[in-house]
Scaffold this active site. Structure first.
Site: not given
Ligand SMILES: [Zn+2]
Length: 340
Positions: A83, A142, A228-229
């Site tokens: 990540d 990204e 996106s929690s």
């Molecule tokens: Zn992230």
């Protein structure tokens, strides 16, 4: 089944219209929670570790824990993903340590904080794509920058500043063509950490229409939602009922993520919800049974609490029931795929 590259899971998810939760880990209990949730729901899984997690856990511990996870769950395809790699060197060291997928986040400079420019982003992402694909490893990149800081990554932008770094659909199209990546992380107003929105998000701050536009232009791209929690109220309440001090906050509603999945979102990063669940469970034991001192007495409930969150997301995102349907491919087999 060996660890599989991310691309294998995301291609299957795209063909069958579902999304896959990417769950962060840095210890054994978290990996166990994810694997038992996957086992109970027959879900393929993406387990990811940030730079912070790698330095906390150590790559050797992490690799062997992941190998234990696949050994004990032979029917579940598992991706081991980096990540927010901050540089090609970070991505390459992850690959050497057994990761089957890496994120090269060139939207930020190597410090992992300062938004970079487009040319830099293309340069580092393309460099990682070329080297990783030669080994059958998948790459996420990204475009646009997220707010919030988690584990030392993220631009640290405020809720308002994040609105100025949203993904530009023109640039997203160009970025995919320029880099050849496997998965595209976009900035649509979410941020890392627990404090995403100061009220329940509307379309003004959570730009799901931007995802629809990107998907319209790039129907074959696998879109990734970071930060996106959902930050459920009940998880905040458990912590605060047992001596915690979480300020009222709002995350990304599950139904908005489901709308994203209908529009090309295939990987959904969830970390905070699991942290909240574990912390609430541990606080509850400490508060209600102050005589306990055996770590198993609070780590077991913490693991169970995380497992429930993982199961709920696996079902909501549609990955449940798909583990057995995926034809796994090894990194070696993917080398030929990328050459073709
Ligand atoms: Zn992230």
């Amino acid at each position: 089944m060996p660890l599989v590259p991310l691309r294998v899971l995301l291609d299957h998810a795209a063909e069958n219209d579902y999304g896959v939760a990417a769950l962060n880990v840095n210890n054994m209990e978290q990996i166990q929670a994810i694997m038992s949730a996957a086992q109970e729901t027959d879900s393929p899984v993406i387990i990811q570790a940030s730079r912070g997690a790698r330095s906390y856990t150590n790559d050797a511990y992490l690799r062997h824990l992941m190998l234990a996870a696949v050994e004990l769950n032979p029917t579940i395809p598992v991706v081991m993903h980096l990540d927010h790699g901050n540089s090609p060197a970070t991505c390459f060291s992850a690959i050497e340590n057994g990761f089957t997928s890496v994120m090269m986040d060139g939207s930020l400079s190597e410090d992992g904080k300062t938004p970079s420019d487009y040319e830099y982003n293309v340069k580092v992402t393309k460099q990682v794509v070329e080297a990783a694909h030669a080994q059958g490893i998948s790459v996420e990149g990204e475009i646009g920058a997220l707010g919030g800081i988690e584990d030392g990554h993220g631009a640290g932008l405020s809720e308002e500043e994040a609105q100025e770094h949203l993904t530009d659909p023109d640039q997203a199209e160009q970025f995919v063509a320029d880099t050849g990546l496997d998965a595209l992380a976009v900035a649509i107003g979410t941020s890392h950490g627990a404090y995403k929105f100061s009220r329940k998000p509307t379309g003004e701050v959570l730009k799901m229409d931007l995802i629809e536009e990107i998907h319209r232009r790039l129907p074959n791209a696998h879109i990734v939602m970071h930060g996106s929690s959902s930050v459920p109220q009940e998880l905040q309440d458990v912590i605060n009922a047992h001596g915690g001090a979480i300020k009222q906050t709002y995350g990304v509603p599950v139904e908005e993520i489901q709308r994203g999945i209908q529009n090309g979102v295939r990987k959904i990063n969830v970390d905070t919800d699991n942290r909240l669940a574990m912390t609430g469970a541990i606080r509850k034991v400490f508060h209600t049974k102050p005589e306990e001192f055996d770590p198993r007495k609070y780590l077991s409930p913490a693991r169970d609490a995380m497992k429930e969150v993982c199961k709920a997301r696996m079902i909501a995102f549609g990955q449940a029931g798909n583990a057995g349907k995926i034809k796994p491919k090894t990194c070696k087999e993917m080398v030929a795929f990328y050459k073709a």
